[in-house]
Write an enzyme that holds these catalytic residues in place. Sequence first.
Site, PDB file in Angstrom:
ATOM      1  N   ASP A 156       0.843  -1.196   0.000  1.00 29.13           N
ATOM      2  CA  ASP A 156       0.000   0.000   0.000  1.00 29.13           C
ATOM      3  C   ASP A 156       0.878   1.246   0.000  1.00 29.13           C
ATOM      4  OD1 ASP A 156      -2.271   1.518   0.039  1.00 29.13           O
ATOM      5  OD2 ASP A 156      -2.770   1.140   2.138  1.00 29.13           O
ATOM      6  N   HIS A 229      -8.260  -0.296  -9.369  1.00 30.08           N
ATOM      7  CA  HIS A 229      -8.190   0.661  -8.258  1.00 30.08           C
ATOM      8  C   HIS A 229      -7.064   1.661  -8.493  1.00 30.08           C
ATOM      9  CE1 HIS A 229      -8.055   2.289  -4.212  1.00 30.08           C
ATOM     10  NE2 HIS A 229      -6.786   1.938  -4.125  1.00 30.08           N
TER      11      HIS A 229
END
Length: 318
Positions: A156, A229
């Site tokens: 992330d 995404h």
Amino acid sequence: MHDEAWDRTPIEPQSVDAPLSTSAIFLVVTIADGAEAADRVRDVISDIGGLVRAVGFRDLGGHLSCNVGIGSAAWDRFGQPSRPAQLRPFFEVRGPVHTAVSTPGDLLFHIRSERADLGFELERLLLGKLGDDVTVVDEVQGFRFFDSRDLLGFVDGTENPTGASMARSSIVGDEDPDYAGGSYVVVQKYLHDLDAWGRLTTEQQEHVIGRTKLDNVELDDAPEGQQSHKSLATIVDANGVEHDILRDNMPFGRPGQKEFGTYFIGYARELWVIEQMLRRMFLGDPFGDYDRILDFSRAVTGTTFFVPSNDLLESLAG
């Protein structure tokens, strides 16, 4: 494009661009009614630096820090003569399937450290000073998960800006001189359905995220149709300029309660960048082709704050 005037500002921001820590606390509170409560709270947050130093001095290697964010309604209650240009409440984004909800919050305390006990002690003392003048509406303890992965198994924050671009993406400059050195911040708590996510193949998961799972290599954008995404969260303006934000997301969870999630926290020089990112994710681009990560990650909070510079935060004291 912004000019380089920001680089010459002497104003000291809060620790917005501090390195990713091993642990973090995300604390959101509301302020009790009445002018006296607001005044007492204002005095406490204006001296947050002293409290951080008192706790952090026990282990300087723990790198304890705390950013204070102030919500739109709270800003008005603190009696300031003006407002940051883009400060406004978090607007709900209701998509065809999923919704980015808007939830209450007057103050955000983003506490980071390399030792969980330092963050715990700072939060304990801080809430003791605030007392009954605040109500805790959300409290999350985050942790670094292996090599900065989320609980979905992917790295992330890969696209975070680095070097000088970090400050240019996250810190207000001369375009709003009264609030230079500040930053807009949006927080959302996402809960994951790990069982449903685990039923996808690795290839399907990678298609949703837009990166390979093992080695974090960026995949090519789809030429048309459903975007990943990664693609939907990339904001490019009409002039072809990409606008970055600074993320400091953290996983959190309680396996005994079957609670697994990611706490999204995004700092931005311009609030509209995060707002546009959320519209693309929840509404889709084109409309209806929403971010498929939302089929597995549900947003249960959403609040916007402004993180003033250290100078401005200290000046709030009555």
